[in-house]
Design a protein around this motif. Structure first.
Motif, PDB file in Angstrom:
ATOM      1  N   VAL A 101       2.877   4.119  -4.548  1.00  0.00           N
ATOM      2  CA  VAL A 101       1.876   4.438  -4.073  1.00  0.00           C
ATOM      3  C   VAL A 101       1.292   3.227  -3.307  1.00  0.00           C
ATOM      4  O   VAL A 101       0.991   2.388  -3.965  1.00  0.00           O
ATOM      5  CB  VAL A 101       0.892   5.009  -5.268  1.00  0.00           C
ATOM      6  N   THR A 103      -2.085   1.998  -0.962  1.00  0.00           N
ATOM      7  CA  THR A 103      -3.180   2.490  -0.631  1.00  0.00           C
ATOM      8  C   THR A 103      -3.840   1.291   0.146  1.00  0.00           C
ATOM      9  O   THR A 103      -3.752   0.021   0.028  1.00  0.00           O
ATOM     10  CB  THR A 103      -4.071   2.267  -2.008  1.00  0.00           C
ATOM     11  N   SER A 108      -4.181   6.666   0.632  1.00  0.00           N
ATOM     12  CA  SER A 108      -2.964   6.383  -0.137  1.00  0.00           C
ATOM     13  C   SER A 108      -1.957   7.299   0.404  1.00  0.00           C
ATOM     14  O   SER A 108      -1.892   8.478   1.042  1.00  0.00           O
ATOM     15  CB  SER A 108      -3.416   6.927  -1.816  1.00  0.00           C
ATOM     16  N   THR A 110       2.064   8.329  -1.245  1.00  0.00           N
ATOM     17  CA  THR A 110       2.920   8.349  -2.240  1.00  0.00           C
ATOM     18  C   THR A 110       4.252   8.721  -1.736  1.00  0.00           C
ATOM     19  O   THR A 110       4.652   9.669  -1.061  1.00  0.00           O
ATOM     20  CB  THR A 110       2.285   9.443  -3.083  1.00  0.00           C
TER      21      THR A 110
END
Length: 244
Positions: A101, A103, A108, A110
């Motif tokens: 992940v 950010t 964000s 994933t």
């Protein structure tokens, strides 16, 4: 070293002291700049023929200590604004056995572990490669991202079994420099590269990043050098069978 795993997740980010230094240092630098403006206001205001003397004349006309306090306050606020901008560009990477992940600011991204064939940092770019030679995630310093140190990223990914590529991009030799109307590009890619060229020239980092994503959906991987020249390659789905 990378941070110790917590609940199976290793989080790599800028150290707290580095971020604190930015939040303290930039407002302090702004205050120093404000003091210099106050100290030089009278001299600059006296220079006839100098353009944009208005703000300096206004400061020089203010009573003391209001002029000094005002300049200091404006400098501190500007420094805090720049610190907030820097904070929004930090990239935090959370690595686990199942996913990554990334950010940045409030956004964000994933990427499941099963989709990752390699990870590398090269020339300010953190890249997660897919099994079709596509770039699943890219965070680039040229698009404003501020990455954690490469060594800590490498430790985090290798600790969770990801294939870290210390040599950088394994497809480096497949890139070709883009020029308008060149052959070999998928339909629509040339128009996107033209638009991205304009975004790079104007310094629009958000637009440049979005257009990178659009090109990726067409099977085109793009990067640029320090002179804002674009280079491209296709994903594995577009390669010759013998190259797969």
């Amino acid at each position: 070293m990378a941070a110790k795993p917590v609940d199976g997740v290793t989080v790599v980010r800028r150290e707290r002291w580095e971020r604190a230094l930015v939040w303290v240092g930039l407002p302090l630098a702004g205050a120093v700049l404000g003091w210099l403006v106050w100290a030089l206001a009278g001299w600059v205001a006296s220079l006839r023929g100098l353009p944009m003397r208005g703000p300096f004349k206004a400061i020089d006309a203010l009573p003391e200590p209001a002029a000094l306090l005002g300049c200091l306050a404006v400098g501190v606020v500007l420094g805090a604004v720049f610190a907030a901008v820097a904070e929004s560009e930090y990239v935090t990477v959370a690595v686990s056995d199942d996913e990554v992940v990334c950010t940045r600011g409030g956004d964000s991204q994933t990427v499941p572990r099963a989709e990752v064939s390699g990870v590398f940092v090269d020339d300010g770019r953190l890249v997660l490669l897919g099994h079709e030679a596509q770039e699943l995630a890219v965070h680039s310093a040229r698009e404003g991202a501020d990455l954690p140190p490469t060594g800590r990223l490498a430790d985090a990914f290798t600790a969770h079994g990801y294939p870290w590529l210390p040599g950088g991009d394994p497809y480096q030799d497949r890139y070709r420099r883009w020029v308008p109307d060149m052959p070999g590009l998928p339909l629509g890619a040339d128009a996107l590269l033209r638009a991205r060229d304009r975004a790079l020239s104007s310094g629009d980092k958000e637009e440049s990043a979005q257009l990178r994503g659009e090109l990726g959906r067409l099977g085109v991987v793009v990067r640029e050098d320090g002179k804002k020249r674009q280079f491209w390659r296709t994903t594995r789905q577009s390669l010759d069978p013998q190259d797969r």
